[in-house]
Scaffold this motif. Structure first.
Motif, PDB file in Angstrom:
ATOM      1  N   ALA A  15       0.827  -1.209   0.000  1.00 15.43           N
ATOM      2  CA  ALA A  15       0.000   0.000   0.000  1.00 15.43           C
ATOM      3  C   ALA A  15       0.856   1.253   0.000  1.00 15.43           C
ATOM      4  O   ALA A  15       0.529   2.236  -0.685  1.00 15.43           O
ATOM      5  N   ILE A  16       1.939   1.249   0.751  1.00 11.26           N
ATOM      6  CA  ILE A  16       2.839   2.412   0.770  1.00 11.26           C
ATOM      7  C   ILE A  16       3.320   2.714  -0.642  1.00 11.26           C
ATOM      8  O   ILE A  16       3.282   3.867  -1.105  1.00 11.26           O
ATOM      9  N   GLU A  17       3.777   1.684  -1.355  1.00 13.99           N
ATOM     10  CA  GLU A  17       4.272   1.886  -2.713  1.00 13.99           C
ATOM     11  C   GLU A  17       3.154   2.336  -3.649  1.00 13.99           C
ATOM     12  O   GLU A  17       3.366   3.193  -4.511  1.00 13.99           O
ATOM     13  N   TRP A  18       1.965   1.756  -3.468  1.00 12.03           N
ATOM     14  CA  TRP A  18       0.871   2.143  -4.358  1.00 12.03           C
ATOM     15  C   TRP A  18       0.483   3.602  -4.149  1.00 12.03           C
ATOM     16  O   TRP A  18       0.296   4.350  -5.119  1.00 12.03           O
ATOM     17  N   TYR A  19       0.368   4.034  -2.905  1.00  8.50           N
ATOM     18  CA  TYR A  19      -0.005   5.424  -2.642  1.00  8.50           C
ATOM     19  C   TYR A  19       1.087   6.389  -3.111  1.00  8.50           C
ATOM     20  O   TYR A  19       0.798   7.511  -3.519  1.00  8.50           O
ATOM     21  N   ARG A  20       2.338   5.952  -3.061  1.00  6.73           N
ATOM     22  CA  ARG A  20       3.417   6.770  -3.613  1.00  6.73           C
ATOM     23  C   ARG A  20       3.226   6.965  -5.117  1.00  6.73           C
ATOM     24  O   ARG A  20       3.313   8.073  -5.645  1.00  6.73           O
ATOM     25  N   ASN A  21       2.994   5.863  -5.818  1.00  6.55           N
ATOM     26  CA  ASN A  21       2.885   5.914  -7.269  1.00  6.55           C
ATOM     27  C   ASN A  21       1.593   6.565  -7.742  1.00  6.55           C
ATOM     28  O   ASN A  21       1.569   7.245  -8.768  1.00  6.55           O
ATOM     29  N   LEU A 170       5.095  11.513  -9.001  1.00  5.42           N
ATOM     30  CA  LEU A 170       5.384  10.236  -8.357  1.00  5.42           C
ATOM     31  C   LEU A 170       6.024  10.416  -6.992  1.00  5.42           C
ATOM     32  O   LEU A 170       6.674   9.512  -6.491  1.00  5.42           O
ATOM     33  N   GLY A 171       5.863  11.564  -6.379  1.00  7.22           N
ATOM     34  CA  GLY A 171       6.434  11.785  -5.057  1.00  7.22           C
ATOM     35  C   GLY A 171       7.850  12.310  -5.102  1.00  7.22           C
ATOM     36  O   GLY A 171       8.193  13.241  -4.388  1.00  7.22           O
ATOM     37  N   TRP A 172       8.715  11.707  -5.970  1.00  8.03           N
ATOM     38  CA  TRP A 172      10.098  12.178  -6.072  1.00  8.03           C
ATOM     39  C   TRP A 172      10.337  12.941  -7.367  1.00  8.03           C
ATOM     40  O   TRP A 172      11.376  13.555  -7.557  1.00  8.03           O
ATOM     41  N   VAL A 173       9.376  12.902  -8.269  1.00  2.64           N
ATOM     42  CA  VAL A 173       9.508  13.670  -9.507  1.00  2.64           C
ATOM     43  C   VAL A 173       8.124  14.147  -9.930  1.00  2.64           C
ATOM     44  O   VAL A 173       7.138  13.441  -9.784  1.00  2.64           O
ATOM     45  N   THR A 174       8.041  15.367 -10.406  1.00  2.00           N
ATOM     46  CA  THR A 174       6.780  15.881 -10.916  1.00  2.00           C
ATOM     47  C   THR A 174       7.032  16.639 -12.206  1.00  2.00           C
ATOM     48  O   THR A 174       8.068  17.290 -12.366  1.00  2.00           O
ATOM     49  N   HIS A 175       6.114  16.520 -13.115  1.00  2.76           N
ATOM     50  CA  HIS A 175       6.191  17.233 -14.391  1.00  2.76           C
ATOM     51  C   HIS A 175       5.106  18.297 -14.369  1.00  2.76           C
ATOM     52  O   HIS A 175       3.936  17.996 -14.208  1.00  2.76           O
ATOM     53  N   ARG A 176       5.514  19.549 -14.505  1.00  3.40           N
ATOM     54  CA  ARG A 176       4.554  20.648 -14.462  1.00  3.40           C
ATOM     55  C   ARG A 176       4.539  21.349 -15.814  1.00  3.40           C
ATOM     56  O   ARG A 176       5.576  21.513 -16.442  1.00  3.40           O
ATOM     57  N   SER A 177       3.359  21.749 -16.235  1.00  2.00           N
ATOM     58  CA  SER A 177       3.266  22.464 -17.496  1.00  2.00           C
ATOM     59  C   SER A 177       2.107  23.434 -17.453  1.00  2.00           C
ATOM     60  O   SER A 177       1.272  23.385 -16.558  1.00  2.00           O
TER      61      SER A 177
END
Length: 252
Positions: A15-21, A170-177
């Protein structure tokens, strides 16, 4: 006084990994692992402050995961500024979408079930649907940047530059536009490897408004607003992560 959801799942590690993703959640309180290997307690946070607690099932504590054969008695309600992005990302990792994003009198709402049986409602309030209309909206920007953490720079790259959470988080990377423009930036936390630009240039519609807004927000002005050749008008401002940003406009 506040209320914090405390949910139970059949497999807390998964669950931790799923909520991260799916939601870009991060672990804000490290798991307490019991003698039998199950997680007795862990805390996760979505965005700046949407915190919830979680544990594995324990008969001794009287807690169990939702029964898939019954309807949910509880729904976790989360305010967001990008409901479509959340739903799109959750869908890619296996969420059951019960209600696709739709506009209502109370905002843009979507409902989904995670693989662990919990029901989530994401609500983008009506006053959050036009965040990308800032006078300093970036018209043209492309960069890959390392930052100390994603939440700490959200005010600058989100509210100030007018870049929304389009793409993924994804918690450690985000793409903003910025929808309808060529502006995009990928922010990566420093514990990951990625191409990094030491500085970026942002073409804005109204550089004077951008300058005034940067000063109002208290951002450090590295170089004042100046007029240059070929109708270029620019200033340099430092983002909270230390990146020096060239804010520029060109004469039409």
């Amino acid at each position: 006084m506040s209320i914090t959801p405390y949910i139970t799942v059949a497999d807390a590690r998964a669950a931790i990994e799923w909520y991260r993703n799916a939601f870009g959640a991060r672990v804000s309180f490290e798991p307490i692992v019991m003698e039998d290997g199950r997680i007795g307690h862990v805390e996760l946070t979505i965005g700046n402050d949407a915190r919830f607690m979680m544990s594995d099932e324990f008969d001794s504590a009287g807690v169990a995961a939702p029964d898939p054969g019954r309807h949910n008695a509880v729904t976790l309600h989360v305010d967001t500024t990008a409901v479509d992005v959340v739903v799109r990302q959750a869908k890619t990792v296996g969420a059951q979408i019960d209600r696709e994003p739709e506009d209502t009198p109370n905002g843009r709402i979507a409902v989904l079930h995670d693989p662990f049986g919990h029901r989530w409602m994401f609500n983008q309030r009506a006053d959050d649907r036009g965040r990308a209309t800032s006078p300093a909206l970036a018209r043209d920007l492309t960069a890959n940047l390392r930052v100390p953490d994603l939440d700490g720079v959200d005010d600058f790259y989100g509210d100030y530059l007018g870049l929304t959470d389009e793409g993924f988080n994804l918690g450690w990377v985000t793409h903003r536009s910025a929808p309808g423009s060529g502006a995009c930036v990928q922010l990566v936390t420093r514990d990951r490897t990625a191409p990094v630009d030491s500085a970026i240039s942002v073409h804005v519609a109204d550089v004077d408004a951008a300058y005034a807004e940067a000063r109002r927000r208290g951002y450090r002005i590295v170089h004042p607003l100046t007029d240059e050749e070929w109708g270029v008008r620019r200033f340099f401002v430092q983002a909270p992560d230390g990146t020096v940003v060239n804010m520029v406009s060109h004469a039409d």
